[in-house]
Each structure stands twice: as structure tokens, then as C-alpha cells.
Write an enzyme that holds these catalytic residues in place. Structure first.
Site, PDB file in Angstrom:
ATOM      1  N   GLU A  89       0.991  -1.093   0.023  1.00 54.45           N
ATOM      2  CA  GLU A  89      -0.086   0.085   0.161  1.00 54.45           C
ATOM      3  C   GLU A  89       0.829   1.282   0.040  1.00 54.45           C
ATOM      4  O   GLU A  89       1.868   1.419   0.743  1.00 54.45           O
ATOM      5  CB  GLU A  89      -0.693  -0.008   1.213  1.00 54.45           C
ATOM      6  CG  GLU A  89      -1.780   1.072   1.349  1.00 54.45           C
ATOM      7  CD  GLU A  89      -2.493   1.323   2.830  1.00 54.45           C
ATOM      8  OE1 GLU A  89      -1.830   0.570   3.730  1.00 54.45           O
ATOM      9  OE2 GLU A  89      -3.354   1.965   2.847  1.00 54.45           O
ATOM     10  N   LYS A 118     -10.356   0.811  -0.681  1.00 52.67           N
ATOM     11  CA  LYS A 118     -10.275   0.400   0.668  1.00 52.67           C
ATOM     12  C   LYS A 118     -11.648   1.002   1.589  1.00 52.67           C
ATOM     13  O   LYS A 118     -11.865   2.315   1.363  1.00 52.67           O
ATOM     14  CB  LYS A 118      -8.992   1.223   1.114  1.00 52.67           C
ATOM     15  CG  LYS A 118      -8.762   0.675   2.706  1.00 52.67           C
ATOM     16  CD  LYS A 118      -7.454   1.469   3.102  1.00 52.67           C
ATOM     17  CE  LYS A 118      -6.878   1.157   4.445  1.00 52.67           C
ATOM     18  NZ  LYS A 118      -5.713   1.898   4.705  1.00 52.67           N
ATOM     19  N   CYS A 120      -4.515  -3.216   4.065  1.00 52.95           N
ATOM     20  CA  CYS A 120      -4.131  -2.750   5.270  1.00 52.95           C
ATOM     21  C   CYS A 120      -5.078  -3.225   6.765  1.00 52.95           C
ATOM     22  O   CYS A 120      -5.339  -4.111   7.341  1.00 52.95           O
ATOM     23  CB  CYS A 120      -3.543  -1.322   5.605  1.00 52.95           C
ATOM     24  SG  CYS A 120      -2.167  -1.415   6.922  1.00 52.95           S
TER      25      CYS A 120
END
Ligand SMILES: *[C@@H]1O[C@H](CO)[C@@H](O)[C@H](O)[C@H]1NC(C)=O
Ligand SMILES: *[C@@H]1O[C@H](CO)[C@@H](O)[C@H](O)[C@H]1NC(C)=O
Ligand SMILES: *[C@@H]1O[C@H](CO)[C@@H](O)[C@H](O)[C@H]1NC(C)=O
Ligand SMILES: *[C@@H]1O[C@H](CO)[C@@H](O)[C@H](O)[C@H]1NC(C)=O
Ligand SMILES: *[C@@H]1O[C@H](CO)[C@@H](O)[C@H](O)[C@H]1NC(C)=O
Ligand SMILES: *[C@@H]1O[C@H](CO)[C@@H](O)[C@H](O)[C@H]1NC(C)=O
Ligand SMILES: *[C@@H]1O[C@H](CO)[C@@H](O)[C@H](O)[C@H]1NC(C)=O
Ligand SMILES: *[C@@H]1O[C@H](CO)[C@@H](O)[C@H](O)[C@H]1NC(C)=O
Length: 526
Positions: free
Chosen positions: A73, A165, A198
């Protein structure tokens, strides 16, 4: 290429025997631990440097047999060099060649598509994406939204998947999609991947949805993760998460140890790590491709093992678990021989069985240990929270509680200083059942890597009588460099979910499925 042979001539493989079956049990994956450059050049120059390094890794000899490579990321472009990302299926050709490509697709993304095509490798790249708003979408006043996006290229450089995300972490310049996306893609080697970014790993949606609702068994995560002791350092969480879900996990992490960011690896469920990297012995991050052969799920029975590198990782800036003072803890008095403890908090009780030997000469400069149990809500930088139920043993700098989760200062040329050797350590805990929950081992040795399958045993048993799950974890080998050994239950958004869901129905279903269980093995006064 053997992959297409395998899938189109499956029958032949069986006929021709061993050489093919030997190669048909795994795919080859690479994850990149990548040092980003944050200053000293214009943002265009930084992007160029990152791109060049990405391309060099994709073309490196180490990459020559990979089926898929995952980059981390936030290590390519910034919000000053946004790119469009075509929706999968909206443009079924390679982004490398061909006319009619949306001119908002940045040249750097097209160059990566060309690299996918040139090397015939699937690529997972994380970018800052700019999407011009269509009428009807929620839109920013400037006419476009910015997303933190994973884009997946197939071997031809065609975009086959895109994920924006959902669980943003202190990302003020970034927008959330109107609804969470579940992103999966199929490959020509027969594996269907789901992918997340993440912070998503700490929440139910979309990560657990992929696994529990779509039955995904191979998960990709791109990361830029701040490690936290004693339970949530990067590789420790990756390995525990893959173990608790029993899935293959490909995790690529940004490498910036000065800011507490590092940690990449490939994990085969309860077989443990196949390869992993935490940078902590240096102030500089690395640019390194980690490659492993990943067994097709379900993984083979034999445990894999990789050596845990030394030296101890002392230079990584580490956060500390914020709620330690709310734990019910017990300082472990150093002694030779066995001991047992039982600690409770709210609805969780855990029993600890130990046999320890004092090995350090200088107790003052060595680690102390506490046993602890915690039930409660924890926040992540005041932005989001999870309900956590956990119990375990963890190392402390000295006898004070505030010092738990702090590492000792580096002493030049000396081995990590622990003061107890564990010849026996087992923890048994009774965790309430919930529909949304992930129970996982959380272990750490002084090198900041988790224990492997050969070193520990992990058993779960559902108990219908008490609507609880009995977890037992146990050391299988002598350990003298332990930092953490615990059972970590993430109950996600339990408190808000409880309002909106009919949990009693879920509970009945759960206990209905678990009739085979007896709980008898526990029988120790729970
Ligand atoms: C990949 O490179 C390694 C050495 O780096 C070599 O041994 C191997 O044969 C190469 N494989 C292919 C398919 O080129
Ligand atoms: C791309 O392929 C998908 C699946 O075959 C199809 O549904 C879609 O219409 C195609 N898109 C275009 C722009 O041709
Ligand atoms: C997207 O983020 C920007 C920057 O934070 C914000 O101004 C804008 O309102 C957001 N757009 C939407 C649709 O939420
Ligand atoms: C990739 O490109 C080749 C050659 O252009 C084509 O034959 C093949 O069907 C393409 N594969 C996919 C998955 O699009
Ligand atoms: C504990 O055992 C170690 C190793 O056998 C020994 O060196 C040490 O003196 C013992 N300590 C006590 C307090 O018994
Ligand atoms: C504790 O472990 C030591 C070393 O493995 C062993 O010699 C001893 O018998 C154990 N003690 C108990 C009570 O199990
Ligand atoms: C314990 O260690 C902390 C630093 O981690 C230090 O601030 C504190 O003074 C120490 N306490 C004792 C009693 O040594
Ligand atoms: C939960 O679901 C059951 C069965 O559908 C229903 O009878 C019950 O009223 C529901 N309870 C609540 C609190 O919604």
C-alpha cells in the site's frame, strides 16, 4: 507453461505421473517489502523512482517463476499523481497496448500493465485513484473522488479486479465508497483470490465477508502498517490472522522502520509462515521480493518451517497497546519449576500452566513477564474501535505494568536478554461465541516473528452448553526468547452490531452445528 497444461489436461497429468503431480500442488507467489522515498525530490521524481524500482523487481531473476506478485500500500504514487483505474470488465484489453484507453489512466499504470504482459505475471498494485464523478454518485465539490485502490492485472496486463479501501485509517484526503466492495478474481492456476488493504484486517467487513460468505481461501493484503506491542506487530498479526482463518495470506508491506512501518510475508494458514520479513535492525527500509511456493488450499499436512532470523529487531519504532492498565494482570515471579494461574475479567477466564527456569545472569537488564486477560473496547488512534477478548503472557521492560510491550535497548553484540526459559506453557480460555468474531494465536519471539507450527499447538472446541468456545494453546518446544504468547479474540464491532442483529438466532444456529463437541478435554473448573 505448466499452469495451463495442468488446467486443460488434468487427466493427462494423472496418466503421466510424478513430475506433474509434484508441480501441481502449489502456485508461486511473490510479495514485495518496499521502501518508499518520502522526500528530497519532487513528487514526480519520487513516482519515477518508485516505478523504476517496481519494474526492476518484476523483471528480477528472483521473479522469474512467480505466478503473481503483490506490491504494498501507498508506495507508488501520491495524491499529486492520481490515476484512473478502469472498472474490471469495462475494458477487456491490456492497458499496455491499444488505443481507446481512458486518458485519465496514468502512464505509470500502463507501464506496469506492460510489465505484467512482458513477464506474464499477475500483478497487484496499490494506487491513489482519481475517479471523475458520474451523475448520481456521491461526489466531492471538485468533481472527483480519491480512493485508496488495489488494482489487479492478469498476465496480459488487463485489469481484472479493483478494490477501494473501506476501512480508512487517518486518511483525510481519501474517500470511502458508498458501500463496501468485495473484490475477488480468478486465475489460470485455479485459485480465486480476495483482496483487501491494511487496516481492513482488523475489521469484519470486507475481510471476513470474503472468507465466510464467499469462501475465499487465498487472501491478498497490501499494507502500510504501524506495529504495536505486545499483540499487533505486523508479521505477528498477518500470521495469526492467516492461522485463525486458516487461509493462505499474501501480505506486502511498506518498509519504513523509522515510522514503525514494516512487515511482509506469505503464510499458509495453520502451517505458519512460508517466508516473512520485518525490518528492525536498520533505520532504512528495504526493497525486497519474497518468493514462496504456496500450497493449494487445503494445505498439505506436513508442517513447513523457516528459520527465524536474528538479530533482535530493536530499531523499529513500536506503538504500545493502549489499554494495558485496564488488563487484569499478574506479574510472574521468577522461579524454577512449575506454576499455574487463573485470571478472569468480565466473561473471560483463562488458565495458565507454566514451567520456567531462570537463565539470565542479570535479572535487572532482562525481561519480566506478566500474565493478563482483557475484555473491552480498544481504539485505533481514536478513529475506530474493536471489541477485544484476549489473554496471554507478555514481556515487560521491568516489573511495572506501563513497561509491558517495550523492548530493551540494544546492547551492542549481545543476544536478546530474556530471563525465563519456558519448558511448559499452556493457556486455556473460554471465549463467548459471537457471529462476528475471529480467534487467533498471537505469538512473538524476540526477533519479532511469530512462533511456527512446529513450536506451538492450537485447538478450538465449541461448547453448546455454555455458548462458549474453548481454546487451548501450548508450547511444543523449549523457548527462552518469548515476547508474547496469547489468544487474541477480535469481536470486531460487537457493540454496534448487537443492536442491529438477531444474535440469539445466530447463536442457536451455531450451537446446532456444534453438537459433536463435548468440551470434556477442558474439565479444569471452567
Ligand atoms: C529462474 O532463475 C533461477 C536462478 O535465479 C534459475 O535457476 C531458474 O532455472 C530460472 N527459472 C526459469 C523458469 O527461468
Ligand atoms: C468484458 O467481458 C465481460 C465478461 O466476458 C463482459 O460481460 C463485458 O461486457 C465485457 N466488456 C466490454 C466492454 O466488452
Ligand atoms: C472526499 O474527500 C474530500 C477530502 O476529504 C472531501 O472534501 C469530500 O467531501 C469527500 N467526498 C465525498 C463524496 O465524501
Ligand atoms: C491474453 O492475450 C493473448 C494474446 O493476445 C490471448 O490469446 C489470450 O486470450 C489473452 N488472455 C486473456 C486472459 O485475456
Ligand atoms: C534455577 O535453575 C538454573 C539452571 O538450572 C540455576 O542456574 C539457578 O541457580 C536456579 N535458580 C534458583 C533460584 O533455583
Ligand atoms: C520443569 O521443567 C524442567 C526442565 O524441562 C524439568 O526438569 C522439570 O521436571 C519440570 N518440572 C515439572 C514440575 O514439571
Ligand atoms: C520501568 O521501565 C520504564 C521504562 O520502560 C521506566 O520509565 C521506569 O522508571 C522503570 N521502573 C522501574 C521501577 O524501574
Ligand atoms: C429473532 O428472530 C426470531 C426468529 O426469526 C424471532 O422470533 C424473534 O422475535 C427475533 N428477536 C428479535 C429481538 O428480533
Amino acid at each position: 507453461m505448466w499452469r495451463s497444461l495442468f488446467w486443460s489436461f488434468c487427466g493427462l497429468i494423472v496418466l503421466f505421473g510424478s513430475t506433474w503431480t509434484a508441480t501441481s500442488t502449489y502456485y508461486t507467489a511473490g510479495v514485495v517489502e518496499f521502501r518508499l522515498r518520502v522526500s528530497g525530490a519532487s513528487s514526480a521524481q519520487l513516482l519515477d523512482e518508485h516505478l523504476e524500482a517496481y519494474l526492476a523487481l518484476i523483471r528480477s531473476p528472483e521473479a522469474n517463476e512467480t505466478d503473481i506478485i503483490v506490491f504494498p500500500e501507498g508506495t507508488l504514487n501520491s495524491v499529486l499523481q492520481l490515476t484512473a483505474v478502469p472498472a474490471p470488465g469495462s475494458f477487456n484489453n491490456s492497458l499496455c497496448n491499444g488505443a481507446q484507453i481512458d486518458e485519465q489512466v496514468a502512464p505509470f499504470l500502463r507501464q506496469l500493465a506492460c510489465a505484467a504482459q512482458e513477464t506474464s505475471t499477475y500483478l497487484v498494485i496499490n494506487v491513489k485513484e482519481r475517479e471523475a464523478c458520474e451523475t448520481g454518485d456521491p461526489c466531492s465539490s471538485n468533481g472527483y473522488n480519491v480512493f485508496n485502490t488495489n488494482v489487479v492485472f492478469d498476465r496480459n496486463g488487463t485489469v481484472i479486479s479493483r478494490y477501494r479501501k473501506w476501512n480508512l485509517y487517518l486518511e483525510p484526503m481519501t474517500n470511502q465508497t458508498a458501500a463496501p466492495e468485495l473484490a475477488t478474481f480468478q486465475t489460470d492456476f485455479g485459485v480465486t483470490f480476495g483482496h483487501i488493504i491494511c487496516f481492513d484486517m482488523l475489521f469484519y467487513t470486507p475481510a471476513q465477508d470474503l472468507i465466510e460468505k464467499l469462501d475465499v481461501r487465498d487472501v491478498i493484503v497490501t499494507k502500510m502498517f504501524n506495529s504495536e506491542l505486545p499483540f499487533l506487530t505486523a508479521s505477528q498479526l498477518q500470521q495469526g490472522w492467516a492461522w485463525g482463518n486458516n487461509v493462505n495470506l499474501l501480505a506486502a508491506g511498506a518498509s519504513y522502520p523509522q515510522a514503525g512501518i514494516s512487515g511482509s510475508g506469505i503464510y499458509a494458514g495453520q502451517q505458519g509462515a512460508l517466508v516473512r520479513r520485518m525490518v528492525g535492525d536498520s533505520d532504512e527500509g528495504v526493497r525486497e521480493l519474497l518468493v514462496a511456493r504456496v500450497p493449494f488450499w487445503p494445505t498439505p499436512a506436513e508442517a513447513v518451517d523457516v528459520p527465524r532470523p536474528l538479530p533482535a529487531q530493536r530499531r523499529l519504532l513500536l506503538l504500545q497497546q493502549p489499554r494495558l492498565e485496564d488488563f487484569n494482570t499478574q506479574l510472574l515471579e521468577p522461579h524454577n519449576g512449575s506454576s499455574s494461574y487463573r485470571l478472569c475479567q468480565q466473561d473471560l477466564c483463562c488458565e495458565f500452566q507454566l514451567n520456567t527456569t531462570i537463565v539470565a545472569n542479570n535479572i535487572e537488564s532482562s525481561y519480566h513477564y506478566r500474565l493478563g486477560v482483557f475484555v473491552g473496547q480498544r481504539t485505533y488512534e481514536e478513529a475506530r474501535y474493536s471489541v477485544v477478548r484476549l489473554c496471554g503472557l507478555f514481556a515487560c521492560h521491568n516489573a511495572s505494568l506501563e513497561s509491558c510491550g517495550q523492548l530493551h535497548d540494544e546492547v551492542e553484540g549481545e543476544a536478546p536478554s530474556t530471563y525465563l526459559q519456558f519448558s511448559e506453557l499452556s493457556i486455556r480460555g473460554e471465549f463467548v461465541q459471537r457471529e462476528r468474531r475471529l480467534l487467533m494465536p498471537s505469538t512473538l519471539s524476540s526477533s519479532l516473528y511469530a512462533l511456527q507450527a512446529s513450536e506451538m499447538d492450537w485447538q478450538l472446541e465449541e461448547c453448546k452448553d455454555s455458548a462458549k468456545t474453548l481454546v487451548e494453546m501450548r508450547l511444543l518446544q523449549l523457548q527462552s526468547e518469548l515476547l508474547t504468547f496469547g489468544i487474541y479474540g477480535n469481536y470486531f464491532d460487537e457493540r454496534s452490531a448487537a443492536k442491529s442483529q438477531n444474535l440469539s438466532v445466530a447463536m442457536l444456529l451455531l450451537s446446532g452445528l456444534m453438537l459433536w463437541s463435548s468440551c470434556s478435554w477442558l474439565g479444569l473448573g471452567f
